[in-house]
Write an enzyme that holds these catalytic residues in place. Structure first.
Site, short mmCIF file in Angstrom:
data_model
loop_
_atom_site.label_atom_id
_atom_site.label_comp_id
_atom_site.label_asym_id
_atom_site.label_seq_id
_atom_site.Cartn_x
_atom_site.Cartn_y
_atom_site.Cartn_z
N LEU A 1 0.77 -1.29 -0.02
CA LEU A 1 0.02 0.05 -0.14
C LEU A 1 0.96 1.20 -0.07
CD1 LEU A 1 -2.25 -1.23 2.89
CD2 LEU A 1 -2.59 -1.37 0.16
N ASP A 2 0.90 2.01 -1.12
CA ASP A 2 1.74 3.17 -1.26
C ASP A 2 1.36 4.34 -0.46
OD1 ASP A 2 3.64 4.60 -2.98
OD2 ASP A 2 2.03 5.79 -3.40
N VAL B 1 0.78 5.17 2.90
CA VAL B 1 -0.45 5.28 3.65
C VAL B 1 -0.56 6.49 4.43
CG1 VAL B 1 -0.53 2.73 3.54
CG2 VAL B 1 0.66 3.77 5.34
N HIS B 2 0.62 7.39 4.82
CA HIS B 2 0.58 8.46 5.59
C HIS B 2 -0.18 9.47 4.86
CE1 HIS B 2 4.33 8.36 3.12
NE2 HIS B 2 4.14 9.62 3.04
N GLU C 1 3.83 1.30 2.97
CA GLU C 1 4.88 2.14 2.98
C GLU C 1 4.25 3.14 3.50
OE1 GLU C 1 7.15 4.89 -0.12
OE2 GLU C 1 5.18 4.71 -0.40
N PHE D 1 16.12 1.74 8.29
CA PHE D 1 17.08 0.98 7.90
C PHE D 1 17.97 1.03 6.80
CE2 PHE D 1 18.85 -3.05 6.10
CZ PHE D 1 19.63 -3.67 7.20
N HIS E 1 12.99 1.04 -5.47
CA HIS E 1 12.78 1.90 -6.64
C HIS E 1 12.94 3.27 -6.16
CE1 HIS E 1 8.55 2.07 -4.68
NE2 HIS E 1 8.48 3.18 -5.49
N GLY F 1 15.54 5.38 -7.96
CA GLY F 1 14.99 6.43 -9.03
C GLY F 1 14.59 7.82 -8.52
#
Length: 584
Positions: free
Chosen positions: A247-248, A250-251, A285, A312, A382, A386
């Site tokens: 889940l991209d 989420v904040h 995430e 980390f 990524h 990126g």
């Protein structure tokens, strides 16, 4: 052959909706809940769209399963149940104890398709990973994209092969014993081809995040918006046989309700997992460093299974590269002690001061309650490649020796390790930020914004690649011929050995953070991690180092380069190398 089919769409915004199917237009009737319905003859692959109010241009179905002509075109009917699955023996895989491999379909192979990716799955089996995590594949405008500009959340990007190819890919993974995690984006929609606001209030009033308007999770009509999101999650897991979702960001999900949409999703996914008879995993995430995300609901948490651990990554990255700019500053200043802190507590910013944010950030992880496998650990992903100005991998900076040291610390950690495609052989190809917006103005704005963003952080604007240049995309494709060349072949062998060792030794998958112990020497640049009866010894220095252990070393299990010398409690490591030794 055509047969009567009921078409429906939730659309409280327009006052009139008509249905176009294979060129014929039909009136629709609205029910009390705001959904419009019509039953008309349609073939199994009929092209259709909706005419809203007086607009004579048909718009795609918000829940379209296929967009053969792109996100601006008509939708096409797709029946996911028509596929004959061959994974009936697949019972799923728990995340605990697994190794994740993140990849982008468009750049994983020269062809950039799901079917061509199937041909490379045996490489992943030989590598030893357990999960394949795909960057977003939902429909976006253009031919290539990272995937985070998606607007057709229920469709699979046609240039990747569409939904049928996606089913073939998942099926092929399962037949090889590989679970599949799909990256999904629910915090924003892309800048081109988003017709959802014409149908329903998908955005909250006045809310925005880094990528655009905030999704309406708690305002008027948000019940159905939440249903739209959760139904999408269930679609991937049920219809496409996916084993988990990442889940991209989420904040960026702003939800003011007593029950957060993530908790609601976790409840429904758990229910589906029971019905399907296999584990289904939700991975967040999150930039919050809030352990409640992955705390079980019975303990007052949101009930997600795991989350990415950028702390980390930042700790390890700074100690290997020496970089200290931007958000790396605190991690670099902490030295190897900062890495030890994340290895034993998951978060570095656990309520501590964050100089980048100019405030205190996060809260501690209760290591009595939360196991380490709930946090994904990685040397690269990524974003961390990126979102560098030139999209350079860490292999462009580090020696093969230090790359192997980094791999050792990731793959022997108490967390769930994750690799980014090509990392296992130290791929020399970059992974840059690329887009293919057909609209000239949007393409120009994207390129100028990207260049300006890096220039503001001190990067030379002249070296930032144009995301709209097709060569930026082409450069980012993996070069598979490197696998048999040195130093790539040796690094690949190290990764295979590390993953095999992790699977063979229970101590290396023990997620109990309370049993972790780390010793280090910042001056001599060495680190020792206690993993039960094993000791992971890493030398980050360019000189050989003698390292004293707490107990005698009994047997060398793995060395990333020339083998170290074992003499009782003393291990003499060659420069830029790591070893795993047994003390029994």
């Amino acid at each position: 052959m055509s047969e009567p089919v009921e078409f429906s769409v939730w659309a409280p915004v327009p006052e009139r909706v008509r249905l176009q199917v294979d060129g014929e237009v039909h009136d629709m009737r609205q029910d009390d809940a705001g959904s419009w319905r019509a039953t008309v003859p349609a073939s199994p692959e009929a092209d259709y769209g909706f005419l809203l109010d007086d607009d004579e241009t048909p718009r795609p179905d918000p829940r379209s399963r296929r967009q053969p002509d792109g996100v601006h075109g008509l939708s096409r009917r797709f029946d996911p149940a028509a596929y004959t699955w061959r994974d009936r023996a697949w019972t799923g895989r728990r995340l605990a104890g697994g190794v994740v491999y993140e990849l982008h379909i468009g750049t994983f192979t020269p062809e950039g398709t799901l079917d061509s990716a199937i041909d490379r799955l045996d490489h992943l089996v030989d590598l030893g990973v357990d999960f394949v995590e795909l960057l977003p594949v939902n429909g976006f405008n253009g031919t290539h994209n990272w995937g985070y500009d998606g607007v057709a959340w229920y469709a699979v990007q046609e240039t990747y092969g569409g939904p049928a190819a996606y089913q073939r890919f998942v099926d092929a993974c399962h037949q090889r014993g590989l679970a599949v995690i799909q990256d999904v984006v629910y915090n924003h929609l892309g800048p081109s081809g988003n017709y959802l606001p014409l149908f329903f209030p998908v955005f909250s009033e006045g809310g925005a995040n880094t990528w655009g308007n905030s999704v309406n999770l708690s305002g008027p009509d948000s019940d159905e918006v939440r249903r739209y999101i959760i139904d999408n999650a269930l679609m991937w897991l049920r219809d496409m046989h996916v084993d988990g979702l990442r889940l991209d960001a989420v904040h960026a999900l702003v939800d003011e309700r007593a029950t957060h949409v993530l908790e609601e999703m976790a409840v429904e996914v758990e229910r589906l997992s029971v019905a399907e008879g296999r584990p289904l995993t939700l991975i967040a995430e999150s930039d919050l460093n809030d352990p409640s995300l992955v705390t079980p609901r019975v303990a007052g948490g949101k009930g997600l299974d795991a989350q990415w651990s950028d702390d980390f990554h930042h700790s390890l990255h700074t100690q290997l590269t020496g970089e200290a700019q931007g958000y790396y500053a605190d991690f670099a200043a902490a030295g190897l002690g900062g890495l030890a802190r994340t290895l034993t507590g998951a978060y570095f910013h656990d309520g501590a001061w964050s100089s980048f944010r100019r405030r205190h950030h996060g809260r501690p992880v209760d290591t009595n309650a939360l196991p380490g496998w709930k946090f994904l650990a990685y040397l690269q992903d990524h974003d961390q490649i990126g979102n560098r100005a030139v999209g350079d991998r860490i292999s462009a900076t580090l020696s093969p020796g230090l790359l192997a040291v980094g791999a050792t610390l990731v793959l022997t950690s108490p967390f769930t390790p994750m690799l980014f495609m090509g990392e296992e052989w130290g791929a020399s190809t970059p992974w840059q930020f690329f887009t293919s917006h057909p609209e000239p103005e949007l393409g120009k704005a994207t390129a100028e914004g990207r260049i300006g963003e890096f220039a503001a952080h001190g990067w030379d604007a002249a070296v930032v690649p144009d995301p709209q240049d097709p060569e930026t995309f082409t450069r980012s494709k993996l070069n598979w011929s490197e696998l048999t060349q040195e130093p790539h072949a040796q690094l690949l062998a190290v990764h295979r050995s590390l993953i095999a060792l992790r699977h063979a030794h229970p101590d290396l998958v023990d997620p109990d953070l309370r049993s972790m112990a780390v010793s280090w020497d910042d001056a001599d640049r060495w680190l020792v991690v206690t993993r039960g009866s094993l000791r992971v010894v890493a030398n980050l220095s360019d000189q050989p180092r003698e390292v004293d252990l707490d107990v005698p070393a009994h047997e060398l299990l793995l060395a990333t380069g020339e083998p170290p010398t074992l003499d009782g409690r003393t291990v003499t490591l060659p420069a830029e190398s790591a070893a795993v030794v047994s003390t029994r």
